[in-house]
Structures are given as C-alpha cells and as structure tokens.
Design a protein around this motif. Structure first.
Motif, short mmCIF file in Angstrom:
data_model
loop_
_atom_site.label_atom_id
_atom_site.label_comp_id
_atom_site.label_asym_id
_atom_site.label_seq_id
_atom_site.Cartn_x
_atom_site.Cartn_y
_atom_site.Cartn_z
N GLU A 66 0.82 -1.21 0.00
CA GLU A 66 0.00 0.00 0.00
C GLU A 66 0.86 1.26 0.00
N TYR A 69 1.84 2.39 -3.54
CA TYR A 69 0.82 2.82 -4.51
C TYR A 69 1.15 4.16 -5.17
N VAL A 72 3.35 3.63 -8.07
CA VAL A 72 2.66 3.04 -9.22
C VAL A 72 1.88 4.12 -9.97
N PHE A 86 -4.61 3.37 -12.64
CA PHE A 86 -4.36 2.40 -11.59
C PHE A 86 -5.51 2.47 -10.60
N PRO A 88 -6.29 1.07 -7.10
CA PRO A 88 -5.70 0.34 -5.99
C PRO A 88 -6.73 -0.46 -5.20
N VAL A 92 -6.07 5.28 -1.81
CA VAL A 92 -4.89 6.12 -1.67
C VAL A 92 -5.32 7.42 -1.01
N SER A 271 -5.37 -5.10 -6.75
CA SER A 271 -5.44 -3.85 -7.51
C SER A 271 -5.56 -4.16 -9.01
#
Length: 319
Positions: A66, A69, A72, A86, A88, A92, A271
């Motif tokens: 996490e 993230y 990413v 993305f 998740p 986030v 995800s």
C-alpha cells in the motif's frame, strides 16, 4: 512525449537510493513493471531498465504494498499515453469525488422536420443497463426515422466514454452494416470492428447486440457528426467509426485526445491496472491515438446550424 512524461519520474535523491523498499514490495513493483513492459502501447519508446530503477526509487523505504501505490501512480503517468489508470485495492490518501458522481448527459438539440437527430451519450454499467441503452437509442432512431429525412445529426458532444460496443450497436442503423474501424496493438496487429444486423463484432466475436434491431427507411443516409473536447475514449471510437463513411462530415471541436483502448490487468494484491494497449484506426486504417479534428472546426453556437445546412446541400447533391 513519453520522454517529457518521464521527467517527473526521474527525480531521485541519493538518500532515496540507499533505502530500497521491502522485498515483498520489490516483487510487487516488478509485477507492475513486467505487465507494463509487455503490454503498454508505448513500450517501444521507454527505457525499461531506467523505468524499473525509477519505480523502485519512488517507492523508497516502502514496507508495505500500500505504501508503494503512489509510486505506481507516478509510473502510470510516466507511460505517457494519457489514458492508463491504476485502481488500488486500498484507497490512496487523496481527495475523492463522491462515489455516485457521474458526468452529465446533454439535452437533445431541436432540429427541423427534415432532419433526423440522435445523441449518443456515454454509458457504463451492468449488462442490464447496457441492453437498456441499446434499446433506448435504437427506439429513438426508429421513432424519428422518416423516408423524407434529408439526413441525420449524430451528436457525440459530451460523450466522455465508457463502453464503445453498446454505442456502436445503438447507432448501428445509421452507421450501416460495414467494417467500422480497427484497434492497433503495439505490434501494429489489427483487430477489426464491424456492425452487422444488430451486433457489434470485434474480430468476429460479438461484444454487444440486440435481437430487435432497426433498419433505416433510407439506406446510406447523409450524416453530420458533432464532436467537442469532451468527446473521449469510447466516444472517440464512435467518431472514428464514422470516418471515411460515404456522405459523412464532422463538425465542432477536436475530441479529448484519448482515442485508444485499455485492457484490464489484475495484480496480486487485488489492484487493477487499466493499461492503454491499442490505438484506434478508421476503416481506411488511418491511425489515431490523439485528438480527432472535425472536418469543419466551429464555435459551439455555430455547429448545429452549419451541420444542418451541409446535410441539405449534400442530400441535394446526391439526388
């Protein structure tokens, strides 16, 4: 363009390089980078060795997946295609829009009796919702169809995307049965879109359909396509489908600029990567992947009147 998008991904401090993420996080980030390298439409333009180094550096010190993230999310931007996303598995920490917030659907335009009109709005949702969308659009076309029509306005303004296949089935009676366009992958391999008898086909496979499809009273009608800067993604796919169609012209403003398709990839933590994996091409195999310019750029207040005028001119010329 990809190089410019990478700039924000290249800012790495010496301290960040000394604090690698936890082994489980490194494994996860390699999973992410591997999927991107194998499938991104821009994969040939990216230095993947540096990309991986930067991805690890952006996740510096992360002890959990996490915590990686945000790295990413930056990697998604660095792909440079403007359409990948993305999703998740865990939220986030960022401001979020209300879950039930959806883009607006514009009202229909009033048109004269000799002009047909259909708005093709965005659509997402369950199969039931998609079926209802197709039925509604084709029912509107059937209700407004008259043999004495000089042509049709197909209004894509405000169509921010969703699922392109119900859109193509809905407007299929006006498009006509034909090859409508293509998707081109990173190897330039093409997959064909077609409309046939109430079915939208992708390389021969049915993507959306209606059993009670409608056929226009007049074949090969004159069509004016209206676009604006909010016409995006699947909305742009419909605009591409009308390109190079006989007796067809587009009016308004250039589209949003994400005339590309995405594929869904599930990650080990639950995800999802929505990666841009193909660009749209019209029936002549003209490649897009960018904003689609109208044949006649116009101010918003001028669009409908000019499109109607052209329909009447074209109708007269083809008689």
């Amino acid at each position: 363009m990809v190089k410019l998008c990478l700039l924000c991904f290249l800012v790495i401090s010496c301290d960040a390089q000394r604090r690698p993420p936890a082994p489980a996080v490194q494994k996860y980030l390699e999973e992410v980078a591997g999927i991107m390298q194998a499938n991104s439409i821009n994969r040939a333009a990216i230095n993947w060795v540096n990309f991986r180094k930067n991805l690890l550096a952006q996740a510096s010190g992360a002890k959990t997946i996490e915590q990686a993230y945000p790295a990413v999310l930056l990697a998604i931007v660095a792909l440079g295609d403007k359409h990948s996303a993305f999703v998740p598995a865990s939220p986030v920490n960022s401001p979020e829009a209300p879950a039930d917030q959806q883009p607006p659907i514009y009202p229909d335009e009033p048109v004269p009796q000799d002009i047909g009109y259909i708005r093709i709005p965005w659509v997402v949702g369950s199969q039931e919702k998609l079926d209802a969308y197709i039925a509604h659009v084709q029912a509107q076309i059937k209700e407004r169809d008259k043999r004495e029509l000089k042509g049709w306005l197909v209004d894509l303004r405000g169509n921010m995307g969703g699922n392109m296949w119900p859109m193509l089935v809905g407007v299929g009676p006006i498009l006509g049965e034909d090859t409508l366009g293509y998707s081109l992958d990173p190897n330039n391999t093409k997959a064909v879109w077609r409309y046939e008898k109430g079915k939208a086909l992708f390389d021969g496979d049915v993507q959306a359909e209606t059993a009670s499809y409608y056929t226009l009273k007049s074949t090969s009608p004159v069509v004016a396509v209206l676009t604006d800067t909010l016409t995006a993604s699947s909305g742009e796919a419909v605009a591409v489908a009308f390109k190079a169609r006989k007796h067809t012209r587009s009016f308004g403003a250039g589209t949003c600029g994400v005339s590309t398709s995405r594929s869904r990839f599930y990650l080990s933590d639950g995800s999802v990567l929505l990666l841009t994996t193909a660009v749209f091409a019209d029936r002549r195999l003209v490649r897009y992947g960018h904003s689609i310019a109208p044949d006649e750029p116009l101010k918003p207040a001028e669009v409908v009147a000019r499109a109607i005028g052209w329909i009447r001119e074209e109708y007269k010329a083809k008689q």
